[in-house]
Design an enzyme around this catalytic site. Structure first.
Site, PDB file in Angstrom:
ATOM      1  N   ARG A  32       0.885  -1.272   0.038  1.00  0.00           N
ATOM      2  CA  ARG A  32       0.129   0.060  -0.010  1.00  0.00           C
ATOM      3  C   ARG A  32       0.889   1.367  -0.025  1.00  0.00           C
ATOM      4  O   ARG A  32       0.203   2.273  -0.231  1.00  0.00           O
ATOM      5  CB  ARG A  32      -0.799  -0.087   1.255  1.00  0.00           C
ATOM      6  CG  ARG A  32      -2.120  -1.083   1.146  1.00  0.00           C
ATOM      7  CD  ARG A  32      -2.863  -1.174   2.284  1.00  0.00           C
ATOM      8  NE  ARG A  32      -2.128  -2.301   3.398  1.00  0.00           N
ATOM      9  CZ  ARG A  32      -2.531  -2.666   4.338  1.00  0.00           C
ATOM     10  NH1 ARG A  32      -3.612  -2.409   4.981  1.00  0.00           N
ATOM     11  NH2 ARG A  32      -1.709  -3.793   5.094  1.00  0.00           N
ATOM     12  N   GLN A  91      11.847 -15.115   6.394  1.00  0.00           N
ATOM     13  CA  GLN A  91      10.467 -15.510   6.028  1.00  0.00           C
ATOM     14  C   GLN A  91      10.721 -15.385   4.435  1.00  0.00           C
ATOM     15  O   GLN A  91      10.252 -14.405   4.006  1.00  0.00           O
ATOM     16  CB  GLN A  91       9.259 -14.795   6.500  1.00  0.00           C
ATOM     17  CG  GLN A  91       7.998 -15.332   6.210  1.00  0.00           C
ATOM     18  CD  GLN A  91       6.637 -14.359   6.261  1.00  0.00           C
ATOM     19  OE1 GLN A  91       6.877 -13.181   6.762  1.00  0.00           O
ATOM     20  NE2 GLN A  91       5.447 -15.045   6.294  1.00  0.00           N
ATOM     21  N   ALA A 400      36.712  38.944   3.603  1.00  0.00           N
ATOM     22  CA  ALA A 400      35.779  38.474   2.857  1.00  0.00           C
ATOM     23  C   ALA A 400      36.238  37.790   1.656  1.00  0.00           C
ATOM     24  O   ALA A 400      37.506  38.131   1.078  1.00  0.00           O
ATOM     25  CB  ALA A 400      34.929  39.652   2.478  1.00  0.00           C
TER      26      ALA A 400
HETATM   27  C1  UD1 Z   1      -2.576  -6.728  10.800  1.00  0.00           C
HETATM   28  C2  UD1 Z   1      -3.829  -7.684  11.532  1.00  0.00           C
HETATM   29  C3  UD1 Z   1      -5.086  -6.837  11.731  1.00  0.00           C
HETATM   30  C4  UD1 Z   1      -4.818  -5.685  12.581  1.00  0.00           C
HETATM   31  C5  UD1 Z   1      -3.516  -4.943  12.100  1.00  0.00           C
HETATM   32  C6  UD1 Z   1      -2.966  -4.129  13.129  1.00  0.00           C
HETATM   33  C7  UD1 Z   1      -3.669 -10.033  10.217  1.00  0.00           C
HETATM   34  C8  UD1 Z   1      -4.126 -10.669   9.177  1.00  0.00           C
HETATM   35  N1  UD1 Z   1      -4.147  -8.584  10.510  1.00  0.00           N
HETATM   36  O1  UD1 Z   1      -3.317  -6.298   9.575  1.00  0.00           O
HETATM   37  O2  UD1 Z   1      -6.010  -7.562  12.169  1.00  0.00           O
HETATM   38  O3  UD1 Z   1      -5.699  -4.805  12.882  1.00  0.00           O
HETATM   39  O4  UD1 Z   1      -2.429  -5.649  11.681  1.00  0.00           O
HETATM   40  O5  UD1 Z   1      -1.948  -3.181  12.671  1.00  0.00           O
HETATM   41  O6  UD1 Z   1      -2.591 -10.187  10.846  1.00  0.00           O
HETATM   42  N2  UD1 Z   1       4.273  -9.382   7.789  1.00  0.00           N
HETATM   43  C9  UD1 Z   1       5.400 -10.568   7.928  1.00  0.00           C
HETATM   44  N3  UD1 Z   1       4.932 -11.647   6.959  1.00  0.00           N
HETATM   45  C10 UD1 Z   1       4.009 -11.667   6.158  1.00  0.00           C
HETATM   46  C11 UD1 Z   1       2.984 -10.850   6.160  1.00  0.00           C
HETATM   47  C12 UD1 Z   1       3.220  -9.519   6.966  1.00  0.00           C
HETATM   48  O7  UD1 Z   1       6.171 -10.253   8.468  1.00  0.00           O
HETATM   49  O8  UD1 Z   1       3.891 -12.712   5.399  1.00  0.00           O
HETATM   50  C13 UD1 Z   1       4.432  -8.322   8.471  1.00  0.00           C
HETATM   51  C14 UD1 Z   1       4.400  -7.203   8.077  1.00  0.00           C
HETATM   52  O9  UD1 Z   1       5.686  -6.640   7.451  1.00  0.00           O
HETATM   53  C15 UD1 Z   1       3.920  -5.989   8.822  1.00  0.00           C
HETATM   54  C16 UD1 Z   1       3.270  -6.922   9.979  1.00  0.00           C
HETATM   55  O10 UD1 Z   1       3.292  -8.223   9.640  1.00  0.00           O
HETATM   56  O11 UD1 Z   1       4.853  -5.501   9.679  1.00  0.00           O
HETATM   57  C17 UD1 Z   1       1.518  -6.882   9.821  1.00  0.00           C
HETATM   58  O12 UD1 Z   1       1.331  -7.065   8.421  1.00  0.00           O
HETATM   59  P1  UD1 Z   1       0.262  -6.336   7.575  1.00  0.00           P
HETATM   60  O13 UD1 Z   1       0.241  -6.604   6.395  1.00  0.00           O
HETATM   61  O14 UD1 Z   1       0.662  -4.868   7.777  1.00  0.00           O
HETATM   62  O15 UD1 Z   1      -1.125  -6.350   8.642  1.00  0.00           O
HETATM   63  P2  UD1 Z   1      -2.293  -5.648   8.410  1.00  0.00           P
HETATM   64  O16 UD1 Z   1      -2.972  -5.715   7.065  1.00  0.00           O
HETATM   65  O17 UD1 Z   1      -2.174  -4.293   9.022  1.00  0.00           O
HETATM   66 CA    CA Z   2       0.056  -3.168   9.526  1.00  0.00          CA
END
Ligand code: UD1
Ligand code: CA
Length: 480
Positions: A32, A91, A400
């Site tokens: 995003r 990961q 200067a």
């Molecule tokens: C997530 C939560 C949501 C919560 C929100 C709070 C889930 C499914 N949803 O959504 O309920 O309200 O956080 O901020 O967890 N990441 C990894 N590996 C991955 C995917 C993500 O390390 O495979 C990390 C991202 O880099 C990030 C964090 O996990 O730092 C959260 O992931 P993000 O995609 O931002 O989750 P949200 O959509 O914000």
């Molecule tokens: Ca997030």
């Protein structure tokens, strides 16, 4: 848990207490943000998002018990925070927050509990992490999640409690899967959790990718664990700002603003005047002593330290610099890795580049550039000058337009100007060269060899005057 000198976990950290790790999810791309830079390296408050989260984590447990889960641009992310001493888990494929924990299983298997933090929510405090853990331990829960009430909950997962007053959670529903009624819930899942390690890993294989994103959601663990008749609870923080995630550029800028405003507020509480704080950018690690005044549109960054009773006028940008007491920085000055002694006056429009060491009471003025120099006590370089690779004593006057010619096309050389010397305007000092104590250099001189103490050196063409030259020229060009 290993003992840690600065741990915030209180009595729970004493001998015989559970072993606690912190895992930080930081592998995502940050789609995003539409960026080449991985999400967790985007900066707020002058530091990458992930660096803030690591700083909070390492105040709760030692760095050796902190695991950053990295994936997208892992090398870059690792390099940016390597100095923190935390561990890294790769990961390689990012298949969701649940999957992030799956790959961490072997690293975490020797711990009793794991605190899971989101690498994109930088305002989390060590106190809140510690309280979440303590709540989890008191409740003897398998999973404890941090929640908060948000006025604008859109985008976050919503917490479904088993009943209005219960600490127990039925499940977490993600925005995309929420029904219209569930979307009206203001209590959101902050993305911070504590899990009992054995229960987490004996059940994590029950989550699936049957959701709109086709990912393994860590949030699904709430329902999975509850169905396994394990205790799942939520602890709500009053400070909802702490939980905000930076998923979009707008959220990033809002969080940055909040962090900066808090910094300004803290400095004002400590006795610093800041006019129009919303226009100032002051990084978290900056220190400013009382009675200093910061005018509008000033940036003070990195590890800068500013003494008491200074005035930093508008449009100045100061990075990693140390400024003594009572210094006046006039408008539009730029200081980078510079040191300025007490009561000095800098600017307007001075550029102090790395290694500039300006002595007590010295003046550096309009359009003066300095680099790797020492300017002694009370010395003055007030106008249109370049001073690079120079050792300049006390009480020196630099006229200067003076230039130290430090570069011969191959190497840099040093100019030495001893105490009390006077350099006339528009002089060039071709290094290596030395101007002795109290010596004078005549204006517009090109100095290529050393000037002895108290001598006068003049290095320019002698002036020629041709009497009546104009009159004769005019007469010669008159039409006949
Ligand atoms: C997530 C939560 C949501 C919560 C929100 C709070 C889930 C499914 N949803 O959504 O309920 O309200 O956080 O901020 O967890 N990441 C990894 N590996 C991955 C995917 C993500 O390390 O495979 C990390 C991202 O880099 C990030 C964090 O996990 O730092 C959260 O992931 P993000 O995609 O931002 O989750 P949200 O959509 O914000
Ligand atoms: Ca997030």
């Amino acid at each position: 848990m290993k003992k840690s000198g600065n741990s915030l976990l209180g009595s729970k950290t004493s001998a015989g207490s559970p072993r606690v790790a912190i895992a930080i999810m930081a592998a995502g791309k940050g789609t995003r943000l539409k960026s080449q830079l991985p999400k967790v390296l985007h900066e707020v408050g002058g530091k990458p998002l992930l660096a803030h989260v690591i700083a909070a984590a390492t105040r709760v447990v030692p760095p050796s018990d902190v695991f950053a889960i990295i994936g997208h641009e892992a090398g870059r992310v690792r390099a940016a925070v390597a100095d923190t001493g935390v561990n890294f888990i790769l990961q390689a494929e990012q298949r969701g927050t649940g999957h992030a924990l799956m790959v961490a299983q072997s690293a975490l298997s020797t711990y009793d509990h794991v605190i899971v933090l989101s690498g994109d929510a930088p305002q989390i405090t060590p106190q809140t992490i510690a309280r979440l853990l303590n709540f989890h331990l008191d409740q003897q829960a398998a999973m404890t999640l941090l929640s908060a009430d948000l006025d604008h909950p859109t985008g976050y997962g919503r917490v479904i409690r088993r009943s209005a007053r219960s600490a127990e959670v039925q499940g977490i529903v993600e925005e995309k899967s929420a029904s219209p009624a569930q979307k009206k819930i203001h209590e959101i899942n902050a993305g911070f959790y504590v899990f009992a390690v054995p229960q987490l890993f004996s059940n994590i294989n029950k989550i699936s990718t049957a959701n709109p994103h086709g990912e393994f959601y860590l949030t699904d663990m709430a329902e999975v664990l509850r169905k396994a008749r394990l205790r799942v609870v939520a602890w709500k923080t009053e400070n909802s700002a702490e939980v905000l995630g930076a998923n979009t550029r707008a959220e990033l800028s809002f969080i940055d603003f909040q962090i900066r405003m808090r910094k300004c507020q803290q400095l004002m509480d400590e006795g610093v005047t800041i006019f129009y704080p919303a226009t100032c950018v002051i990084d978290n690690d900056v220190e400013i002593a009382p009675d200093s005044v910061i005018e509008p549109f000033v940036q003070i960054m990195g590890k800068s330290r500013i003494g008491a009773a200074c005035r930093i006028r508008s449009y100045s940008v100061i990075r990693d610099s140390e400024i003594g007491e009572g210094v006046l920085i006039r408008p539009g000055s730029i200081l980078e890795e510079a040191r300025v002694g007490a009561s000095a006056v800098i600017g307007p429009y001075s550029h102090l580049r790395p290694g500039s060491d300006i002595g007590e009471g010295a003046h550096v003025g309009n359009f003066v550039e300095t680099k790797k120099i020492r300017l002694g006590k009370g010395s003055k370089a007030n106008h249109l000058t370049y001073l690079g690779d120079a050792e300049i004593g006390a009480g020196v006057n630099i006229g200067a337009g003076t230039i130290t010619c430090n570069y011969d096309g191959v190497a840099k050389h040093t100019t030495v100007i001893e105490d009390g010397a006077f350099i006339g305007s528009d002089s060039t000092l071709v290094a290596p060269v030395r101007v002795g104590r109290g010596a004078y250099v005549g204006a517009a001189s090109c100095i290529t060899s050393d000037v002895p103490e108290e001598a006068l050196a003049v290095g320019r063409a002698r002036q020629i005057v041709k009497e009546g030259w104009v009159r004769e020229k005019r007469a010669a060009s008159k039409p006949k």
